[in-house]
Design a protein around this motif. Structure first.
Motif, mmCIF file in Angstrom:
data_model
loop_
_atom_site.group_PDB
_atom_site.id
_atom_site.type_symbol
_atom_site.label_atom_id
_atom_site.label_comp_id
_atom_site.label_asym_id
_atom_site.label_seq_id
_atom_site.Cartn_x
_atom_site.Cartn_y
_atom_site.Cartn_z
ATOM 1 N N LEU A 38 0.823 -1.212 0.000
ATOM 2 C CA LEU A 38 0.000 0.000 0.000
ATOM 3 C C LEU A 38 0.857 1.262 0.000
ATOM 4 O O LEU A 38 0.549 2.239 -0.685
ATOM 5 C CB LEU A 38 -0.933 -0.010 1.214
ATOM 6 C CG LEU A 38 -2.014 -1.102 1.217
ATOM 7 C CD1 LEU A 38 -2.822 -1.048 2.509
ATOM 8 C CD2 LEU A 38 -2.938 -0.956 0.010
ATOM 9 N N ALA A 39 1.945 1.253 0.785
ATOM 10 C CA ALA A 39 2.818 2.428 0.831
ATOM 11 C C ALA A 39 3.486 2.662 -0.512
ATOM 12 O O ALA A 39 3.664 3.811 -0.948
ATOM 13 C CB ALA A 39 3.872 2.260 1.923
ATOM 14 N N GLY A 40 3.862 1.566 -1.184
ATOM 15 C CA GLY A 40 4.436 1.724 -2.510
ATOM 16 C C GLY A 40 3.465 2.350 -3.486
ATOM 17 O O GLY A 40 3.852 3.143 -4.353
ATOM 18 N N LEU A 41 2.171 2.021 -3.330
ATOM 19 C CA LEU A 41 1.152 2.583 -4.211
ATOM 20 C C LEU A 41 0.910 4.057 -3.920
ATOM 21 O O LEU A 41 0.988 4.907 -4.803
ATOM 22 C CB LEU A 41 -0.150 1.794 -4.058
ATOM 23 C CG LEU A 41 -1.374 2.338 -4.802
ATOM 24 C CD1 LEU A 41 -1.126 2.346 -6.301
ATOM 25 C CD2 LEU A 41 -2.614 1.532 -4.455
ATOM 26 N N ILE A 42 0.622 4.384 -2.676
ATOM 27 C CA ILE A 42 0.274 5.769 -2.341
ATOM 28 C C ILE A 42 1.502 6.678 -2.324
ATOM 29 O O ILE A 42 1.372 7.906 -2.373
ATOM 30 C CB ILE A 42 -0.447 5.847 -0.979
ATOM 31 C CG1 ILE A 42 0.490 5.437 0.160
ATOM 32 C CG2 ILE A 42 -1.694 4.976 -0.987
ATOM 33 C CD1 ILE A 42 -0.147 5.556 1.532
ATOM 34 N N GLY A 43 2.690 6.089 -2.269
ATOM 35 C CA GLY A 43 3.896 6.911 -2.236
ATOM 36 C C GLY A 43 4.358 7.384 -3.591
ATOM 37 O O GLY A 43 5.232 8.264 -3.672
ATOM 38 N N LEU A 334 1.856 -0.027 -11.030
ATOM 39 C CA LEU A 334 2.214 -1.286 -11.691
ATOM 40 C C LEU A 334 2.648 -2.339 -10.671
ATOM 41 O O LEU A 334 2.174 -3.490 -10.705
ATOM 42 C CB LEU A 334 3.330 -1.033 -12.696
ATOM 43 C CG LEU A 334 3.975 -2.253 -13.358
ATOM 44 C CD1 LEU A 334 2.948 -3.017 -14.172
ATOM 45 C CD2 LEU A 334 5.145 -1.829 -14.236
ATOM 46 N N ILE A 335 3.528 -1.967 -9.750
ATOM 47 C CA ILE A 335 4.020 -2.919 -8.757
ATOM 48 C C ILE A 335 2.905 -3.349 -7.814
ATOM 49 O O ILE A 335 2.765 -4.547 -7.488
ATOM 50 C CB ILE A 335 5.183 -2.300 -7.959
ATOM 51 C CG1 ILE A 335 6.387 -2.050 -8.879
ATOM 52 C CG2 ILE A 335 5.595 -3.208 -6.809
ATOM 53 C CD1 ILE A 335 6.993 -3.286 -9.477
ATOM 54 N N ALA A 336 2.088 -2.392 -7.355
ATOM 55 C CA ALA A 336 1.041 -2.719 -6.383
ATOM 56 C C ALA A 336 0.034 -3.708 -6.963
ATOM 57 O O ALA A 336 -0.341 -4.688 -6.312
ATOM 58 C CB ALA A 336 0.333 -1.441 -5.925
ATOM 59 N N VAL A 337 -0.403 -3.472 -8.195
ATOM 60 C CA VAL A 337 -1.393 -4.374 -8.806
ATOM 61 C C VAL A 337 -0.749 -5.721 -9.140
ATOM 62 O O VAL A 337 -1.358 -6.776 -8.958
ATOM 63 C CB VAL A 337 -2.005 -3.725 -10.057
ATOM 64 C CG1 VAL A 337 -2.972 -4.696 -10.747
ATOM 65 C CG2 VAL A 337 -2.739 -2.439 -9.686
ATOM 66 N N SER A 338 0.487 -5.698 -9.625
ATOM 67 C CA SER A 338 1.168 -6.957 -9.952
ATOM 68 C C SER A 338 1.339 -7.827 -8.718
ATOM 69 O O SER A 338 1.198 -9.051 -8.784
ATOM 70 C CB SER A 338 2.537 -6.669 -10.571
ATOM 71 O OG SER A 338 2.417 -5.931 -11.767
ATOM 72 N N TRP A 339 1.650 -7.206 -7.590
ATOM 73 C CA TRP A 339 1.868 -7.962 -6.359
ATOM 74 C C TRP A 339 0.577 -8.287 -5.633
ATOM 75 O O TRP A 339 0.595 -9.047 -4.665
ATOM 76 C CB TRP A 339 2.795 -7.183 -5.428
ATOM 77 C CG TRP A 339 4.223 -7.196 -5.862
ATOM 78 C CD1 TRP A 339 4.701 -7.441 -7.119
ATOM 79 C CD2 TRP A 339 5.371 -6.965 -5.041
ATOM 80 N NE1 TRP A 339 6.069 -7.361 -7.131
ATOM 81 C CE2 TRP A 339 6.513 -7.072 -5.878
ATOM 82 C CE3 TRP A 339 5.545 -6.665 -3.698
ATOM 83 C CZ2 TRP A 339 7.795 -6.894 -5.402
ATOM 84 C CZ3 TRP A 339 6.837 -6.489 -3.224
ATOM 85 C CH2 TRP A 339 7.946 -6.596 -4.061
ATOM 86 N N ALA A 340 -0.539 -7.725 -6.082
ATOM 87 C CA ALA A 340 -1.809 -7.992 -5.402
ATOM 88 C C ALA A 340 -2.201 -9.461 -5.496
ATOM 89 O O ALA A 340 -2.999 -9.951 -4.682
ATOM 90 C CB ALA A 340 -2.920 -7.116 -5.986
#
Length: 400
Positions: A38-43, A334-340
């Motif tokens: 989540l932090a990677g996404l919102i950051g 990209l990272i957040a959705v891929s890792w979801a």
């Protein structure tokens, strides 16, 4: 990266030994990884506005205190488990911010160093895999020798070293001034929305993200469910858990070195397609079809060598397509959705194993993997992996 790989083992072990609960140890892992994603996404928008280098330095500096506080709290009888998990979550969130900043910093660093994108991303991926190969067994040795608390303090020191290295030695250029000024006048929500909009509008990035969501889910089922069940049902003993991962890691490091040398001569689309199609489901098929350890180990090493080409190519292609001032927000999405897909993989894998048995569940996962990794051969958007940038075309003309 080495320190974080060690903490990946040490934090659940610390909670397990102090709380005497496997469930709580698993909850500690969730408490770290969910805030990380989540932090990677919102950051992302914050990285674009503040800049990746200062964001990385600030996040790593704060991580020193957060990680060092975990073992101190764990051994205080008056501190509740909720407070300990909150500090673990804070450490995970700070690492998520820091990693998002470093991913945005990478292409600027490669440009400043005069390193090609393929070789730079291959080196980056190789370091990731080498840190895993060394870090996981090293964590077991250090924990056995000193206990989990000193191991976590080692991770805190590694964050301090990272902050110093980036703050002192890394000097890179900035994004386009006009684009950067425009983003600074943009609100946070609008900037985050731009990240989702950009991903949705780019068919190649959307395809990469969708495929990684599925393959990460299959990989997580393999690592957290299928391998432990296979080891439990076989006569090889618990040591096989680490041996399989080590074989994959050795193959990945060797394959990464080979790809770094050969990258300029290979078609990116065909390399990704063939290596993903063959290497991804190979280990799943090995678990489903044999109980021989040597077969599984050889398959793991070959799969590691094939899969070592995938991340560098996808990273390099994504970096080329995204304007520099949007790197933070777009790559974070990209990272957040891929890792979801990772949290779902273990749950679905466990359910399938209970319902179908290990062999059938692994076969179904392998077939799913094969279906998903057909995408580079079927969808025209993947041909853009081989598209040359203007600078690459200029170099090719000069060479000719």
């Amino acid at each position: 990266m080495l320190g974080s790989r060690i903490t990946f083992v040490a934090v659940p072990w610390l909670v397990l030994t102090t709380q005497d609960s496997a469930l709580l140890a698993g909850l500690a892992g969730l408490a770290e990884m969910l805030p990380y994603v989540l932090a990677g996404l919102i950051g992302g928008p914050i990285v674009d506005r503040v800049g990746p280098r200062p964001t990385a330095v600030a996040a790593d500096t704060a991580s020193v205190l957060a990680v060092a506080g975990i073992p101190l709290l764990a051994y205080c009888d008056s501190v509740s488990l909720g407070v300990l998990l909150a500090l673990i979550a804070l450490a995970g969130a700070l690492r998520g911010f820091g990693d998002a900043a470093k991913r945005a910093l990478l292409p600027r660093t490669l440009a400043a160093a005069g390193v090609s994108t393929e070789r730079g991303t291959a080196l980056y991926d190789g370091i990731c895999r080498a840190s895993t190969l060394v870090g996981l067994p090293l964590a077991g040795v250090l924990i056995a020798a000193f206990g989990p608390a000193p191991v976590l303090l080692f991770d805190a020191l590694s964050f301090a070293a990272s902050a110093l290295i980036i703050g002192i030695l890394v000097r890179v250029g900035h994004a386009d001034a006009a684009a950067l000024a425009e983003s600074e006048h943009q609100g946070y929500t609008a900037a985050l929305r731009d990240g989702f909009r950009y991903v949705r509008s780019d068919r190649l990035i959307l395809g990469v993200m969708s495929m990684l969501f599925a393959t990460n889910m299959f990989d997580q089922a393999f690592a957290t469910v299928f391998v432990p069940v296979w080891v439990r049902e076989s006569p090889h003993g618990p040591a096989a858990l680490g041996v399989i991962g080590t074989a994959f890691g050795l193959g990945a490091v060797a394959g990464n070195i080979l790809y770094t040398v050969m990258a300029p001569r290979l078609s990116r689309r065909l390399t990704v397609g063939v290596c993903f199609f063959l290497g991804g489901p190979a280990q799943l098929l090995a678990l489903a079809l044999t109980d021989r350890m040597w077969t599984v180990l050889v398959t793991a090493a070959l799969a590691g060598a094939l899969m070592s080409t995938v991340n560098p190519i996808l990273m390099a292609s994504v970096y080329r397509r995204i304007p520099t001032h949007l790197h933070g927000r777009v790559i974070s999405v990209l990272i957040a959705v891929s890792w979801a897909g990772i949290p779902f993989g273990g749950v679905i894998g466990g359910w399938a194993t209970d319902r179908l048995g290990l062999q059938n569940a692994a076969l179904v996962a392998a077939l799913g993997y094969l279906a998903v990794t057909m995408a580079p051969f079927l969808f025209p958007a993947w041909r853009e992996l081989d598209a040359r940038t203007r600078s690459e075309s200029t170099r090719a003309v000069v060479a000719a």
